[in-house]
Scaffold this motif. Structure first.
Motif, PDB file in Angstrom:
ATOM      1  N   SER A 179     -12.754 -11.997   9.440  1.00 12.56           N
ATOM      2  CA  SER A 179     -12.798 -10.797   8.598  1.00 12.56           C
ATOM      3  C   SER A 179     -11.518  -9.985   8.734  1.00 12.56           C
ATOM      4  O   SER A 179     -10.968  -9.481   7.745  1.00 12.56           O
ATOM      5  CB  SER A 179     -14.011  -9.952   8.975  1.00 12.56           C
ATOM      6  N   VAL A 180     -11.012  -9.871   9.961  1.00  7.21           N
ATOM      7  CA  VAL A 180      -9.764  -9.129  10.189  1.00  7.21           C
ATOM      8  C   VAL A 180      -8.593  -9.854   9.540  1.00  7.21           C
ATOM      9  O   VAL A 180      -7.706  -9.231   8.934  1.00  7.21           O
ATOM     10  CB  VAL A 180      -9.522  -8.939  11.700  1.00  7.21           C
ATOM     11  N   MET A 181      -8.581 -11.196   9.628  1.00  7.92           N
ATOM     12  CA  MET A 181      -7.509 -11.977   9.000  1.00  7.92           C
ATOM     13  C   MET A 181      -7.451 -11.729   7.493  1.00  7.92           C
ATOM     14  O   MET A 181      -6.376 -11.588   6.910  1.00  7.92           O
ATOM     15  CB  MET A 181      -7.725 -13.468   9.260  1.00  7.92           C
ATOM     16  N   LEU A 182      -8.628 -11.664   6.852  1.00  8.27           N
ATOM     17  CA  LEU A 182      -8.666 -11.452   5.413  1.00  8.27           C
ATOM     18  C   LEU A 182      -8.110 -10.081   5.041  1.00  8.27           C
ATOM     19  O   LEU A 182      -7.480  -9.922   3.993  1.00  8.27           O
ATOM     20  CB  LEU A 182     -10.096 -11.608   4.895  1.00  8.27           C
ATOM     21  N   SER A 183      -8.309  -9.105   5.902  1.00  6.18           N
ATOM     22  CA  SER A 183      -7.722  -7.785   5.657  1.00  6.18           C
ATOM     23  C   SER A 183      -6.209  -7.815   5.863  1.00  6.18           C
ATOM     24  O   SER A 183      -5.448  -7.253   5.065  1.00  6.18           O
ATOM     25  CB  SER A 183      -8.350  -6.732   6.587  1.00  6.18           C
ATOM     26  N   LEU A 184      -5.761  -8.478   6.922  1.00  2.00           N
ATOM     27  CA  LEU A 184      -4.328  -8.584   7.187  1.00  2.00           C
ATOM     28  C   LEU A 184      -3.598  -9.320   6.063  1.00  2.00           C
ATOM     29  O   LEU A 184      -2.444  -9.018   5.756  1.00  2.00           O
ATOM     30  CB  LEU A 184      -4.087  -9.307   8.517  1.00  2.00           C
ATOM     31  N   ASP A 185      -4.299 -10.253   5.440  1.00  2.00           N
ATOM     32  CA  ASP A 185      -3.689 -11.034   4.366  1.00  2.00           C
ATOM     33  C   ASP A 185      -3.369 -10.175   3.143  1.00  2.00           C
ATOM     34  O   ASP A 185      -2.566 -10.560   2.295  1.00  2.00           O
ATOM     35  CB  ASP A 185      -4.628 -12.177   3.960  1.00  2.00           C
ATOM     36  N   LYS A 186      -3.980  -8.981   3.062  1.00  2.00           N
ATOM     37  CA  LYS A 186      -3.739  -8.075   1.934  1.00  2.00           C
ATOM     38  C   LYS A 186      -2.596  -7.087   2.212  1.00  2.00           C
ATOM     39  O   LYS A 186      -2.370  -6.171   1.429  1.00  2.00           O
ATOM     40  CB  LYS A 186      -5.011  -7.283   1.628  1.00  2.00           C
ATOM     41  N   LEU A 187      -1.879  -7.293   3.320  1.00  2.00           N
ATOM     42  CA  LEU A 187      -0.863  -6.328   3.750  1.00  2.00           C
ATOM     43  C   LEU A 187       0.155  -6.024   2.656  1.00  2.00           C
ATOM     44  O   LEU A 187       0.499  -4.865   2.409  1.00  2.00           O
ATOM     45  CB  LEU A 187      -0.160  -6.845   5.007  1.00  2.00           C
ATOM     46  N   ALA A 188       0.649  -7.076   1.977  1.00  2.00           N
ATOM     47  CA  ALA A 188       1.668  -6.860   0.948  1.00  2.00           C
ATOM     48  C   ALA A 188       1.102  -6.101  -0.251  1.00  2.00           C
ATOM     49  O   ALA A 188       1.844  -5.407  -0.956  1.00  2.00           O
ATOM     50  CB  ALA A 188       2.243  -8.202   0.494  1.00  2.00           C
ATOM     51  N   LYS A 189      -0.197  -6.208  -0.502  1.00  2.00           N
ATOM     52  CA  LYS A 189      -0.808  -5.573  -1.679  1.00  2.00           C
ATOM     53  C   LYS A 189      -1.242  -4.136  -1.415  1.00  2.00           C
ATOM     54  O   LYS A 189      -1.053  -3.256  -2.260  1.00  2.00           O
ATOM     55  CB  LYS A 189      -2.013  -6.394  -2.147  1.00  2.00           C
ATOM     56  N   ILE A 190      -1.842  -3.876  -0.243  1.00  2.00           N
ATOM     57  CA  ILE A 190      -2.423  -2.549  -0.009  1.00  2.00           C
ATOM     58  C   ILE A 190      -1.712  -1.762   1.080  1.00  2.00           C
ATOM     59  O   ILE A 190      -2.050  -0.603   1.328  1.00  2.00           O
ATOM     60  CB  ILE A 190      -3.930  -2.665   0.314  1.00  2.00           C
ATOM     61  N   GLY A 191      -0.714  -2.382   1.726  1.00  2.00           N
ATOM     62  CA  GLY A 191       0.066  -1.666   2.728  1.00  2.00           C
ATOM     63  C   GLY A 191      -0.663  -1.490   4.046  1.00  2.00           C
ATOM     64  O   GLY A 191      -1.861  -1.791   4.166  1.00  2.00           O
ATOM     65  N   ILE A 192       0.049  -0.965   5.044  1.00  2.00           N
ATOM     66  CA  ILE A 192      -0.517  -0.789   6.386  1.00  2.00           C
ATOM     67  C   ILE A 192      -1.714   0.155   6.353  1.00  2.00           C
ATOM     68  O   ILE A 192      -2.760  -0.116   6.962  1.00  2.00           O
ATOM     69  CB  ILE A 192       0.560  -0.266   7.369  1.00  2.00           C
ATOM     70  N   ASP A 193      -1.597   1.289   5.631  1.00  2.00           N
ATOM     71  CA  ASP A 193      -2.698   2.257   5.588  1.00  2.00           C
ATOM     72  C   ASP A 193      -3.955   1.637   4.990  1.00  2.00           C
ATOM     73  O   ASP A 193      -5.066   1.890   5.474  1.00  2.00           O
ATOM     74  CB  ASP A 193      -2.279   3.494   4.779  1.00  2.00           C
ATOM     75  N   GLY A 194      -3.778   0.828   3.940  1.00  2.00           N
ATOM     76  CA  GLY A 194      -4.929   0.180   3.323  1.00  2.00           C
ATOM     77  C   GLY A 194      -5.599  -0.798   4.262  1.00  2.00           C
ATOM     78  O   GLY A 194      -6.839  -0.860   4.330  1.00  2.00           O
ATOM     79  N   VAL A 195      -4.785  -1.567   4.995  1.00  2.00           N
ATOM     80  CA  VAL A 195      -5.346  -2.532   5.956  1.00  2.00           C
ATOM     81  C   VAL A 195      -6.102  -1.806   7.058  1.00  2.00           C
ATOM     82  O   VAL A 195      -7.233  -2.181   7.418  1.00  2.00           O
ATOM     83  CB  VAL A 195      -4.224  -3.407   6.555  1.00  2.00           C
ATOM     84  N   LEU A 196      -5.504  -0.758   7.604  1.00  2.00           N
ATOM     85  CA  LEU A 196      -6.161  -0.022   8.693  1.00  2.00           C
ATOM     86  C   LEU A 196      -7.446   0.635   8.214  1.00  2.00           C
ATOM     87  O   LEU A 196      -8.428   0.711   8.968  1.00  2.00           O
ATOM     88  CB  LEU A 196      -5.203   1.020   9.266  1.00  2.00           C
ATOM     89  N   ALA A 197      -7.462   1.103   6.964  1.00  2.00           N
ATOM     90  CA  ALA A 197      -8.690   1.695   6.425  1.00  2.00           C
ATOM     91  C   ALA A 197      -9.801   0.650   6.369  1.00  2.00           C
ATOM     92  O   ALA A 197     -10.968   0.955   6.677  1.00  2.00           O
ATOM     93  CB  ALA A 197      -8.426   2.272   5.034  1.00  2.00           C
TER      94      ALA A 197
END
Length: 424
Positions: A179-197
């Protein structure tokens, strides 16, 4: 009438360009000794929706249906699971097995430029090679394909085992890692703040979230830096990354390949190396291709997890490539010899056209009802070089009048002589 949203019909010069791209891919696959495969569009829902397949994200987009026998079926959403099914159903298949497939897949997802609901995927897979050789060859395939198409690319890559080792080192429990990997994979799209949220909504300790935030805050951390910082030397994933990194450097592709420690790909079945291909100029931001290693699927689908089926693949997105090529001039269709029956000479014209085609010459037969002047003007506008005219006199002599539109000449010839002249 209108097309279903996310589907298109292709014809004319646009289809000619699509065919050029497919021919480039097919030729490259065959240079690397991949053999063609054609898998079923319809599959049992149980196979497509199994826990060994794409995971919850992709299953939300799967088209589901049933037949008259009440069986639950689904349209394939990629070419990977059908390939794995073929290998699982044929345990005697000789390994390593190298195949390619170009075919349509279906996903009920959002529609945007380069992303449709019915679209063409172009895949190459290798089953039976456990080491980095297979990944290196597929990377070479990708580089050669895009070099031939004249598209500069960057190939971002990572290893899921290594990413799992990173997450374990910062306190992410094993059951939460995917689940965490899938969030990290969105880093380029949603940025660090989006991933941490997103991470704050998962079952993670505050310390783990803080450690991930600190890791993300680093400026493009490299493999060696992360390995040393988190004490991962000698770990299986770290060793795999090091081995492939050395191989990439040895074959001169370090300038094209970029290690990205947070890349994981959205599908859940990847077990090791993963990669995505992007336009190097940055003008087109969606992925042009992707893939990775999925060592577990085939054994699990066959019910024989004890039999190793190390497998790695790559998929090229036809619609994304076409979207990137949209500004390029479309190819002209190859000009064909035009055969024109005059009067009641249609039988002779059909026989002449057949002789030309048997000689491998692309030939079209003019339809009746148009004036000769308009027929010749249309042929000239299309760039047709040769027009074969057959009137009553020519038919009576078993001859044809060959008109060279480029040279402005015409000559009375037998069909055999006309074929020889056209072939040059």
């Amino acid at each position: 009438m209108q097309n279903v949203k996310g589907t298109y019909d292709f014809f004319g010069r646009e289809q000619a360009l699509r065919q050029q791209v497919q021919d480039t891919l097919r030729a490259c696959f065959e240079l690397y000794d991949f053999t063609a495969m054609d898998t079923a569009l319809l599959n049992e829902l149980e196979v497509l929706a199994s826990k060994y397949a794409g995971g919850d994200e992709i299953l939300k987009e799967m088209y589901r249906l049933s037949d008259q026998g009440g069986r639950d079926l689904g349209l394939r959403y990629d070419l990977t699971i059908p390939f794995a099914k073929v290998v699982a159903l044929n345990p005697g298949i000789e390994l390593p097995f190298r195949r390619y497939e170009i075919g349509k897949v279906f996903r009920d997802g959002p529609v945007k430029k380069g992303r449709l609901r019915e679209f063409l995927q172009c895949d190459a897979d290798i089953a039976g090679i456990a080491g980095p050789q297979a990944e290196a060859e597929l990377i070479q395939v990708a580089v050669q394909v895009f070099r031939t198409l004249g598209i500069p690319v960057v190939l971002k890559w990572n290893n899921r085992k290594f990413l799992g080792e990173l997450l374990e080192a910062v306190g992410v429990p094993g059951e939460a890692q995917l689940s965490v990997m899938l969030s990290l994979d969105k880093l380029a799209k949603i940025g660090i703040d989006g991933v941490l949220a997103e991470l704050k909504d998962k079952a993670l300790s505050p310390e783990a979230v803080s450690a991930i935030a600190a890791m993300l805050a680093q400026q493009n951390p490299g493999f060696e830096q992360l390995t040393e910082m988190y004490g991962l030397e000698g770990k299986p994933g770290a060793l795999e990354v090091a081995e492939l990194e050395q191989l990439i450097a040895a074959i001169g592709l370090s300038g094209v390949c970029s290690f990205d420690p947070f890349l994981s790909r959205g599908l859940s079945f990847y077990t090791g190396t993963v990669y995505e291909i992007f336009d190097a100029s940055g003008s087109y931001t969606s992925s042009l291709g992707s893939g990775g290693r999925y060592d577990a699927i085939i054994g699990k689908l066959s019910g024989r997890e004890d039999i190793p089926y190390p497998t790695v693949g790559i998929s090229f997105g036809m619609e994304a490539i076409m979207a990137l090529l949209a500004g390029r001039p479309l190819p002209e269709a190859a000009s064909a010899v035009l055969v024109v029956p005059l009067g009641s000479t249609l039988p002779q014209a059909l026989l002449t056209a057949s002789a030309l085609r048997e000689a491998g010459i692309r030939t079209t037969l003019a339809s009746g009802g148009r004036k000769l002047k308009k027929i010749l003007a249309s042929a000239s506008a299309k760039g047709t070089r040769y027009v074969v005219l057959i009137g009553e006199d020519e038919a009576a002599q078993d001859m044809v009048l060959l008109k060279d539109m480029q040279e402005g000449t015409e000559e009375l010839l037998s069909v055999e002589q006309a074929v020889w002249t056209i072939e040059g």
